[in-house]
Design an enzyme around this catalytic site. Structure first.
Site, PDB file in Angstrom:
ATOM      1  N   LYS A  40      -3.723  -0.257 -12.775  1.00  0.00           N
ATOM      2  CA  LYS A  40      -3.267  -0.659 -11.425  1.00  0.00           C
ATOM      3  C   LYS A  40      -4.336  -1.484 -10.728  1.00  0.00           C
ATOM      4  O   LYS A  40      -4.059  -2.565 -10.201  1.00  0.00           O
ATOM      5  CB  LYS A  40      -2.960   0.583 -10.598  1.00  0.00           C
ATOM      6  CG  LYS A  40      -2.813   0.337  -9.100  1.00  0.00           C
ATOM      7  CD  LYS A  40      -2.508   1.573  -8.290  1.00  0.00           C
ATOM      8  CE  LYS A  40      -3.709   2.344  -7.881  1.00  0.00           C
ATOM      9  NZ  LYS A  40      -4.435   1.843  -6.706  1.00  0.00           N
ATOM     10  N   ASN A  41      -5.586  -0.990 -10.721  1.00  0.00           N
ATOM     11  CA  ASN A  41      -6.627  -1.638  -9.914  1.00  0.00           C
ATOM     12  C   ASN A  41      -7.131  -2.921 -10.523  1.00  0.00           C
ATOM     13  O   ASN A  41      -7.746  -3.732  -9.843  1.00  0.00           O
ATOM     14  CB  ASN A  41      -7.767  -0.647  -9.634  1.00  0.00           C
ATOM     15  CG  ASN A  41      -7.296   0.467  -8.718  1.00  0.00           C
ATOM     16  OD1 ASN A  41      -6.253   0.347  -8.059  1.00  0.00           O
ATOM     17  ND2 ASN A  41      -8.020   1.553  -8.690  1.00  0.00           N
ATOM     18  N   CYS A 134      -7.145   4.600   5.431  1.00  0.00           N
ATOM     19  CA  CYS A 134      -6.077   5.387   4.794  1.00  0.00           C
ATOM     20  C   CYS A 134      -6.543   6.831   4.750  1.00  0.00           C
ATOM     21  O   CYS A 134      -7.564   7.194   5.314  1.00  0.00           O
ATOM     22  CB  CYS A 134      -5.774   4.842   3.405  1.00  0.00           C
ATOM     23  SG  CYS A 134      -7.185   4.968   2.348  1.00  0.00           S
ATOM     24  N   ARG A 139     -12.576   2.838   5.257  1.00  0.00           N
ATOM     25  CA  ARG A 139     -12.476   1.708   4.329  1.00  0.00           C
ATOM     26  C   ARG A 139     -12.714   0.356   5.010  1.00  0.00           C
ATOM     27  O   ARG A 139     -11.850  -0.506   5.069  1.00  0.00           O
ATOM     28  CB  ARG A 139     -11.158   1.769   3.586  1.00  0.00           C
ATOM     29  CG  ARG A 139     -11.009   3.154   2.954  1.00  0.00           C
ATOM     30  CD  ARG A 139      -9.988   3.304   1.951  1.00  0.00           C
ATOM     31  NE  ARG A 139     -10.271   2.594   0.717  1.00  0.00           N
ATOM     32  CZ  ARG A 139      -9.377   2.568  -0.275  1.00  0.00           C
ATOM     33  NH1 ARG A 139      -8.222   3.155  -0.122  1.00  0.00           N
ATOM     34  NH2 ARG A 139      -9.646   1.921  -1.398  1.00  0.00           N
ATOM     35  N   ASP A 326     -11.803   8.492  -8.358  1.00  0.00           N
ATOM     36  CA  ASP A 326     -10.353   8.550  -8.583  1.00  0.00           C
ATOM     37  C   ASP A 326      -9.956   9.647  -9.551  1.00  0.00           C
ATOM     38  O   ASP A 326      -8.762   9.872  -9.752  1.00  0.00           O
ATOM     39  CB  ASP A 326      -9.847   7.197  -9.117  1.00  0.00           C
ATOM     40  CG  ASP A 326      -9.947   6.116  -8.060  1.00  0.00           C
ATOM     41  OD1 ASP A 326      -9.750   4.945  -8.388  1.00  0.00           O
ATOM     42  OD2 ASP A 326     -10.251   6.459  -6.899  1.00  0.00           O
ATOM     43  N   ARG A 418       3.085   5.028  -5.763  1.00  0.00           N
ATOM     44  CA  ARG A 418       2.190   3.876  -5.577  1.00  0.00           C
ATOM     45  C   ARG A 418       1.370   3.595  -6.827  1.00  0.00           C
ATOM     46  O   ARG A 418       1.107   2.457  -7.166  1.00  0.00           O
ATOM     47  CB  ARG A 418       1.218   4.181  -4.424  1.00  0.00           C
ATOM     48  CG  ARG A 418       1.756   4.013  -3.047  1.00  0.00           C
ATOM     49  CD  ARG A 418       0.595   4.080  -2.059  1.00  0.00           C
ATOM     50  NE  ARG A 418      -0.473   3.208  -2.535  1.00  0.00           N
ATOM     51  CZ  ARG A 418      -1.775   3.441  -2.300  1.00  0.00           C
ATOM     52  NH1 ARG A 418      -2.161   4.486  -1.625  1.00  0.00           N
ATOM     53  NH2 ARG A 418      -2.699   2.611  -2.742  1.00  0.00           N
TER      54      ARG A 418
END
Ligand code: EPZ
Length: 455
Positions: A40-41, A134, A139, A326, A418
């Protein structure tokens, strides 16, 4: 949610659907092989990177995720043409019709802010709304902004919008020496992308070393950029005038792979997963082995897990190659069921321990002390109604539910959608029993819920 397909935007409005709950039957044994999707990233940064090329790029191994759809909507709003076909995504950035993506799109996805560097490099101007904070922290984007300013951009922030311009007539950023106070992944990626088309050489000191940064650099190099040192803490970029189209495969998702390793370990199951790049998982594999789990790289790009008696260990999250933040919540689920005491210290984000309260509802013995979670292993977790607090915590609650005694119900599934590509189908393929149901249905017995899925 608006999805992009060819040039048509198909409006799949999920906001009107009833909120759903993931129901998990615990004490599950898993077995078999699971396929890991693209990272994803990596995909999000590389999608922003396609703005650098006034031609069509083809990206392969793109995961099916809400975040990817949202990034696609942002690129659509800038005038790019996107065509998705399975896990292949073609993006044509020949024409960029505006320098300002709409606030309502950028505010949905922090990674949208990554378009600021390429927009500035291509157009000499960018108007990008500040990404919201978030669940896991404020952030800020100060390191992104300071890097662009070092390269000659004039930047001001008004009414929540970052206005960036290149003064003077030549419209090109200038190479610069940039030291990052913190090896920020996003700031490294923003500066790296902006520098590919700058005049002269840019050096980024204390750069992030994450595999996704390396993947972005390799994508840019494939387009003709001149980049050296990606993966080390000093990256050098010599600007070129333009970049050409490329057909590029994204690396496998190391965090999805790590999440499945934890799912196998917590349910004492033998599973294998591929494709993976084992060296991207070095800190995670080292910790799992220290806890008593056997992990074998028994074929190229494949890992197999043989369960063992779990004992506690200490973990401190750090920038790569340290232990990834993560994976922190997923390891907490595992440590909660490991013998002995463990301490997790979260050093990357200031508010990424909110899942502790949810694990405690399942019977975990965890005490919070500032940025530390002190965990005393228990012999059993019990199923409970829990709420996901962020993307990775949602996956951690799923794996805890697989091991717990009884039924766990998880709300806040938008977090899961997500960042995980078909996680439930992949777990069902390994033998897990879990079902997404409406809140009303959560009292139905298992067989009726499975029936519900077929309706
Ligand atoms: C990327 O976020 C990932 N997201 C995150 O993954 C990941 O947790 C994080 O890197 C760390 O590995 C994407 O790549 C889309 P950072 P990013 O900039 O770039 C501070 C997931 O679950 N900071 O390395 O935002 C920041 O506040 C997500 O997939 C500044 O102070 O992370 C944080 O404390 C979550 N100023 C620390 O640095 C800045 O200008 C690390 O942030 C930028 C960051």
């Amino acid at each position: 949610m608006v999805c992009f397909l060819e040039d048509r935007a198909i409006n799949l409005s999920t906001e009107t659907q009833p909120p759903s709950v993931l129901k998990i039957w615990g004490e599950t044994q898993l077995n078999g092989q699971v396929t890991i999707s693209g990272a994803k990233n990596s995909a999000l940064a590389i999608m922003a990177g396609t703005l650098l090329c006034a031609d069509e790029c083809r990206l392969r191994n793109i995961p099916s995720l809400v975040d990817i759809n949202h990034m696609g909507d942002v690129l659509n709003s800038l005038g790019l043409k996107l065509n998705r076909n399975g896990d292949t995504l073609e993006i044509n950035a020949q024409e960029i019709t505006t320098s300002k993506p709409p606030y309502e799109l950028v505010s949905r996805l922090r990674a949208s802010f990554f378009v600021i560097g390429p927009l500035l490099a291509r157009l000499g101007v960018a108007r990008v709304p500040l990404p919201g904070g978030c669940a896991i922290g404020a952030r800020p984007v100060d390191l992104h902004v300071r890097g662009l300013e070092a390269m000659g951009a004039k930047v001001r922030i008004e009414h929540g919008i970052v206005y960036a311009d290149i003064p003077g007539s030549n419209n090109r950023l200038q190479g610069a020496e940039i030291y990052l106070d913190y090896p920020s992944v996003g700031a490294t990626e923003t500066i790296l992308m902006a520098a590919t088309l700058a005049e002269g050489e840019t050096r980024i000191e204390n750069a992030a070393r994450e595999p996704e940064v390396v993947d972005l650099a390799n994508f840019c190099i494939a387009m003709g950029a001149k980049i050296q040192g990606a993966g080390t803490n000093t990256i050098t970029i010599s600007g070129v005038k333009s970049l050409h189209s490329v057909d590029y495969p994204i690396i496998p998702d190391r965090i999805e792979a790590g999440t499945f390793l934890v799912a196998g370990a917590i349910t004492h199951s033998e599973i294998s997963l591929s494709p993976v790049v084992p060296e991207h998982l070095t800190p995670v594999i080292a910790k799992l082995r220290a806890m008593g789990v056997k992990i074998i790289a028994d074929a190229p790009n494949c890992l197999s897990l043989i369960p063992g008696t779990l004992h506690g260990t200490d973990i401190e999250t750090l920038p790569y190659p340290g232990f990834p933040t993560d994976m922190q919540a997923q390891l907490m689920a595992l440590l909660a069921l490991s013998e002995g005491d463990s301490v997790i210290t979260e050093t990357v984000f200031e508010n990424r321990l909110r899942h502790v309260a949810e694990f405690k509802r399942m019977g975990a013995d965890i005490r919070l002390k500032g940025q530390q979670a002190i965990i005393r292993g228990v012999s059993m977790l019990t199923g409970a109604p829990v709420v996901a607090t962020d993307l990775r915590a949602s996956a951690a609650l799923v794996v805890a539910g697989l091991a717990a005694k009884g039924i766990t119900t998880i709300q806040g599934l938008h977090h899961l959608d997500r960042g995980y590509d078909n996680l439930e189908d992949k777990l069902r393929g390994l033998g897990a029993k879990l079902q997404r149901v409406s809140i009303e249905e959560t009292d139905l017995p298992a067989e009726e819920l499975i029936e519900a899925e077929k309706r």
